[in-house]
Design a protein around this motif. Structure first.
Motif, PDB file in Angstrom:
ATOM      1  N   THR A  94       2.519   1.029  16.419  1.00 11.36           N
ATOM      2  CA  THR A  94       2.500   1.941  15.281  1.00 11.36           C
ATOM      3  C   THR A  94       3.581   1.515  14.301  1.00 11.36           C
ATOM      4  OG1 THR A  94       4.085   3.442  16.315  1.00 11.36           O
ATOM      5  CG2 THR A  94       1.740   3.895  16.731  1.00 11.36           C
ATOM      6  N   ASP A  95       3.519   2.061  13.108  1.00  7.34           N
ATOM      7  CA  ASP A  95       4.548   1.754  12.108  1.00  7.34           C
ATOM      8  C   ASP A  95       5.937   2.113  12.602  1.00  7.34           C
ATOM      9  OD1 ASP A  95       2.653   0.760  10.386  1.00  7.34           O
ATOM     10  OD2 ASP A  95       2.541   2.580   9.155  1.00  7.34           O
ATOM     11  N   HIS A  98       7.037  -0.720  14.899  1.00  2.33           N
ATOM     12  CA  HIS A  98       6.661  -2.074  14.500  1.00  2.33           C
ATOM     13  C   HIS A  98       7.829  -3.064  14.563  1.00  2.33           C
ATOM     14  CE1 HIS A  98       4.377  -5.229  12.560  1.00  2.33           C
ATOM     15  NE2 HIS A  98       5.386  -5.407  11.722  1.00  2.33           N
TER      16      HIS A  98
END
Length: 152
Positions: A94-95, A98
């Motif tokens: 996920t962001d 990341h």
């Protein structure tokens, strides 16, 4: 010859973790311990590793309290052992995770065999359309170690 045993300093423990890349991870579920070998990379109080889904990941998701043990035996009758007690954190794709996933991969990729223990299974696993590889970190809570040496 006499065996001498001493506690390692905090700095010695961290240095040994930073210089190691193979150890044993222990997790526990419903009072049952489970210990597995793993490759890892340790930096800034985190041991990063990689795995396929399985018992270890399921158990760590249920109980994130884990420990990592590393050892060296430089000569007969001499050894060093460090135990890192920590908390499992999955580095999801996920962001939010990341940058840390990329950091974990970059540290692990410095060792040619980093992926072996985490990606091999004793039975064939059906091919998936998406990667099922997981990165995670063991975030250090405390660490201890001992050294045993033979002296004249």
């Amino acid at each position: 010859m006499t065996m001498v045993l001493r506690n390692m300093s905090h700095a010695e423990c961290l240095a040994m973790l930073e210089g190691s890349h193979y150890g044993h991870l222990a997790c526990c579920n419903d009072g049952q311990p489970y210990v597995v070998p793993l490759y890892f990379a340790f930096q800034a109080r985190v041991a990063y590793s990689f795995s396929m889904p399985g018992r270890k990941i399921e158990w760590m998701r249920q109980n994130p309290k884990v420990c990592l043990q590393v050892e060296e035996s430089p000569s007969k009758g001499s050894w060093k052992s460090v135990v890192l007690n920590g908390r499992f954190q999955e580095l999801t794709d996920t962001d939010a995770w990341h940058e840390e996933r990329l950091h974990a991969w970059s540290l692990l990729a410095k060792h040619f065999d980093w992926w072996e223990v985490g990606s091999l299974k004793p039975v064939d696993v059906p091919l998936a359309t998406a990667s099922s590889h997981l990165f995670y970190g063991i975030y250090l809570n405390d660490v201890s170690g001992r050294i045993a040496m033979q002296v004249d």
